[in-house]
Design an enzyme around this catalytic site. Structure first.
Site, PDB file in Angstrom:
ATOM      1  N   HIS A 520       0.811  -1.216   0.000  1.00  0.00           N
ATOM      2  CA  HIS A 520       0.000   0.000   0.000  1.00  0.00           C
ATOM      3  C   HIS A 520       0.846   1.269   0.000  1.00  0.00           C
ATOM      4  O   HIS A 520       0.344   2.362  -0.281  1.00  0.00           O
ATOM      5  CB  HIS A 520      -0.950   0.007   1.207  1.00  0.00           C
ATOM      6  N   ASP A 524      -1.742   2.245  -4.648  1.00  0.00           N
ATOM      7  CA  ASP A 524      -3.034   2.584  -4.047  1.00  0.00           C
ATOM      8  C   ASP A 524      -4.097   1.611  -4.528  1.00  0.00           C
ATOM      9  O   ASP A 524      -3.930   0.921  -5.545  1.00  0.00           O
ATOM     10  CB  ASP A 524      -3.426   4.018  -4.402  1.00  0.00           C
TER      11      ASP A 524
END
Length: 547
Positions: A520, A524
């Site tokens: 992450h 995204d």
């Protein structure tokens, strides 16, 4: 006369230094330096010249000049000059420089000839130790540059170690199957002359550098016992025993020493003090009662580990030693789960058209004698094209920036008896399906034979792991392979009933579940979804991969 006798004493020793120089130049440096120190010679001037501190009319000088390089890996050169007017001799020899993982040594007082110590090389960026799989040369064999000396099992594969210089293998210090050898640790001795090899039959590497280690480790041992005992009671809360409860019926009579001992051992906190029967006057609890209670509780507690040990001894088991690849896999996967914020995206893809295309391509491959194309080969190609279309997923995280790669190098997970390997298909987005199929099969075979080279598995930017085809796993989540930011977990294909063209019509279709694990910090959620959309498009319309 005192200084004169010392000078003549040195001159007698210097007459025999030509014999010393033939064996060990380093001994001469220490020999002269020690005698200079012993007879009161001190440093004089700023050029490293040592002389008699008094104004002796002989005024001989012993000069040792030394300074070039560092201790690790750099070339180390020492130049020595010894002048003495009495002996009338001068020596000036330059010592050779050790480089790389081998070091040049000279004979010592034991009479060993000049030799070279071969250390365990670092054959991969993450290698800290290795194993000797087998020696291809025997003691006494002649060595030539480029010949394979031995096979070294690194943290990822078995690599051949080649000879760098001519000579003879005098001594194998670490034999076949030796494990846990640190990088730089001596594994063999070579000599230049064949007749010198036999002199190293009983040779053992010097441990002078590591000799002080036991003293430093043994010194702190007594304090460790004190430190181990102190935290046993310090973190636990201590509750004081009230000296005069309001009710005389519930009052527990105990001597101050017994109360203090009970408080120190948390008797009132861990066990009821009323459980202890006092033996003092009028049933008062005394010190001996507390000690007896603590002894009885200690016996009960000590019996529990014995029972557990007895139960464990009844189990039948086999201890399997860790292989190098198993150690590295465990370390990297633990690092990945602890430091990378994983999240997972799953999508189902229809593979009917993909299976039809595969059937047609394999017919052509068989006619031309090429390798058969598997579903995994098509998945690798689709993943590579999706990475080219969404380059944000072809990146890795660093503390200062996100590095986005221009090459699409796909690692393919291969399970073997030795562990999990991830050989690499370089520039997979630019290669045809036939080429990908050929490389995957060759690399998988090398992985099973444990003959992968560093260039076969280093430099990947994305990984594909398929447990569906070979094992029938429907869906799973894979752990990211650092420093990459994504890994695709491929499940098996299964037939499902789906709605047809009209409300009353149904048809069968094959679907394959894939799960993308993302870092992450780099990818995204929307970017990961975009990559899966591109991947699904290539799988469900495989003709677009051929354009």
């Amino acid at each position: 006369m005192t200084f004169s006798s010392r000078i003549f004493h040195h001159s007698r020793k210097l007459r025999h230094t030509h014999k010393v120089l033939q064996n060990d130049r380093a001994i001469l440096v220490r020999w002269v330096a020690n005698d200079i120190s012993q007879y009161g010679l001190g440093p004089g001037g700023n050029h490293g010249v040592s002389k008699f501190s008094s104004g002796s009319f002989f005024n001989p000088s012993y000069r040792v000049i030394s300074a070039v390089g560092t201790q690790k890996g750099n070339a180390l050169r020492r130049e020595m000059e010894v002048h003495t007017p009495v002996a009338g001799m001068m020596f000036n020899r330059r010592l050779p420089c050790p480089q790389g993982n081998s070091s040049r040594s000279y004979s010592t007082a034991s009479g060993l000839p000049p030799h070279q110590e071969i250390g365990m090389p670092s054959l991969s960026p993450t290698m800290t130790e290795g194993n000797i799989a087998r020696w291809l040369k025997k003691e006494g064999d002649k060595l030539s540059p480029g010949e394979v000396l031995c096979e070294v099992e690194t943290d990822k594969a078995t690599v051949e170690m080649e000879c760098m210089e001519e000579g003879y293998l005098a001594k194998i210090v670490r034999g076949d199957g030796s494990s846990g050898i640190k990088v730089g640790e001596i594994i063999a001795i070579t000599v230049e002359e064949e007749e010198d090899a036999a002199k190293f039959k009983d040779y053992q590497p010097s441990t002078s550098d590591s000799a002080p280690a036991p003293e430093t480790s043994a010194a702190p041992s007594p304090p460790k016992e004190e430190i181990a005992e102190a935290p046993a009671t310090s973190p636990e809360p201590k509750i004081s025993i009230p000296s005069a409860p309001p009710s005389a019926e519930n009052r527990i009579f105990a001597s101050p020493l017994a109360r203090k001992l009970a408080e120190d051992h948390n008797v009132h906190y861990m066990y009821p003090l009323s459980d202890i029967k006092g033996t003092g006057p009028d049933g008062r609890i005394v010190k001996a009662d507390i000690e007896g209670y603590l002894d009885s509780r200690g016996k009960e507690v000590s019996q529990a580990p014995k029972a557990a040990a007895t139960a464990a001894a009844a189990l039948d088991y086999t201890d399997i030693p860790h292989t190098q690849i198993r150690k590295v896999t465990a370390s990297r996967l633990l690092q990945s789960k602890q430091t990378i914020p994983h999240y997972y995206l799953t999508v189902d893809t229809c593979v009917d058209k993909l299976m039809e295309l595969r059937t047609k391509l394999n017919a052509l491959q068989e006619a031309s004698g090429g390798k058969r194309i598997s579903v995994n080969d098509l998945v690798i190609k689709a993943a590579a094209l999706a990475l080219r279309k969404v380059p944000q997923c072809n990146s890795s995280w660093t503390n200062d920036y996100i590095r986005q790669y221009h090459n699409v190098n796909v690692n393919v997970a291969v399970q073997t008896d030795n562990g999990l390997y991830v050989p690499i298909i370089r520039d997979a987005d630019k290669k045809g399906l036939s080429k990908i199929a050929e490389e995957v099969k060759n690399l998988a075979q090398k992985a099973k034979e444990n003959t992968l080279k560093p260039e076969d598995y280093e430099g990947g930017t994305f990984t594909v792991s398929n447990l569906g085809g070979p094992f029938g796993i429907k869906q799973f989540c894979a752990i990211i392979n650092p420093p990459q930011s994504g890994i695709l977990a491929v499940g098996s294909a299964e037939k499902r009933v789906i709605p047809g063209g009209t409300p009353d019509q149904y048809k069968f279709a094959s679907f394959m579940s894939v799960t993308l694990s993302c870092d992450h910090r780099v990818i995204d959620g929307a970017i990961g979804a975009e990559w899966l959309k591109a991947f699904k498009g290539y799988i469900e319309n495989p003709e677009t991969m051929l354009l």
